[in-house]
Write a protein that holds these residues in place. Structure first.
Motif: not given
Length: 306
Positions: A297-301
């Motif tokens: 999720r951090r990467w996707a953000a």
């Protein structure tokens, strides 16, 4: 509950069509990032993608290809080159200053992709080469669903058991996130009728939030499969989901690939209600079986413009 705020649409490369569906001289319509677009190919073979609305014409309905130009608008007969520049009109003389809203385009292994950035920035990376020498042509299935592309990732190993009937032989390994690309591996096992327990060695590559490449090996069967899942936002909270499958099977390739794709698509559809209802709280309660979902999720953000 406090939820994570996402932008409207993620930045990156997204599929908007297939090369064999836009032949020279053809004009196609589609929806992309909540706007109508038009895709055309010149007689010389160059493909272009633009916003479909122009003054008093809808390009997908009124546009036609003449040589290397897109001619549109029954009233003005403006002609546009593949860069979106107006180069002629029915009234002759100097063409008016007019320009279509163009998208950067790339074609890779029969897939037409368009670049999107919320602030209009040029492409920051190139889409991957999707070819696979020695494999069959891709069998393709397109579905439309209510969802967001960040839900399509394959990292949730816990769901493999509960939803899809796989047991996890080895969990997520070799997870790496480098800019627009994330890779990881895991090994799963499933009992297959007539074949018994079959081990699957899986390697995933994500390129932004629109392109997922999965290479699957089943050593017991001598089978290798490549699966592409291409997620494209179309209109508000809707996306087109292309599932493509190719194998190394030397005989009856078409029938086997189509059969495997039907099975995969039915299996994938079990995820749709889960994806639809999924939320993104700032501090989610994650079980160990959920895998490194927070890192994802951090990467996707990073693909969303605040």
């Amino acid at each position: 509950m406090t939820r994570r705020r996402w932008g409207a649409y993620p930045n990156g490369w997204f599929a908007v069509g297939f090369s064999d569906s836009v032949k020279p001289g053809m004009v196609r319509s589609w929806f992309f990032m909540d706007q109508a677009i038009v895709i055309w190919r010149t007689e010389g073979g160059a493909v272009a993608v633009a916003r479909a609305q122009h003054v008093c014409a809808e390009l997908g309905r009124d546009g036609k290809v003449e040589g290397e130009l897109l001619v549109c608008c029954p009233h003005h007969q403006f002609s546009f080159d593949q860069g979106g520049n107006c180069v002629a009109s029915r009234h002759g003389g100097q063409p008016p200053w007019a320009r279509l809203g163009m998208f950067e385009v790339a074609e890779t292994n029969g897939v037409i992709m368009a670049w999107w950035h919320a602030e209009g920035r040029p492409p920051e990376w190139e889409p991957p080469d999707l070819s696979r020498p020695g494999f069959s042509p891709y069998a393709v299935r397109l579905e439309s669903l209510s969802d967001r592309p960040e839900h399509v990732h394959g990292l949730d190993s816990g769901r493999l058991l509960v939803v899809h009937g796989f047991s996890v032989h080895r969990g997520i390994e070799c997870l790496s996130a480098d800019g627009h690309r994330m890779t990881f591996e895991h090994v799963t096992r499933k009992r297959v009728p007539l074949l018994g327990d079959v081990l699957f060695e899986n390697r995933f590559e994500l390129y932004g939030l629109g392109i997922l490449v999965a290479d699957v090996r089943a050593p017991k069967l001598g089978l290798r499969v490549r699966v592409l899942v291409l997620s494209t936002p179309t209109v508000t909270y809707r996306m087109g989901l292309w599932t493509m499958l190719s194998t190394n099977v030397p005989v009856a390739r078409g029938a086997i690939d189509r059969g495997l794709l039907r099975y995969l698509s039915r299996d994938l559809q079990r995820d749709f209600p889960i994806w639809h209802d999924q939320i993104h709280p700032l501090y989610p309660r994650i079980a160990a079986e959920d895998g490194p979902i927070l890192e994802f999720r951090r990467w996707a953000a990073t693909f969303y413009t605040p």
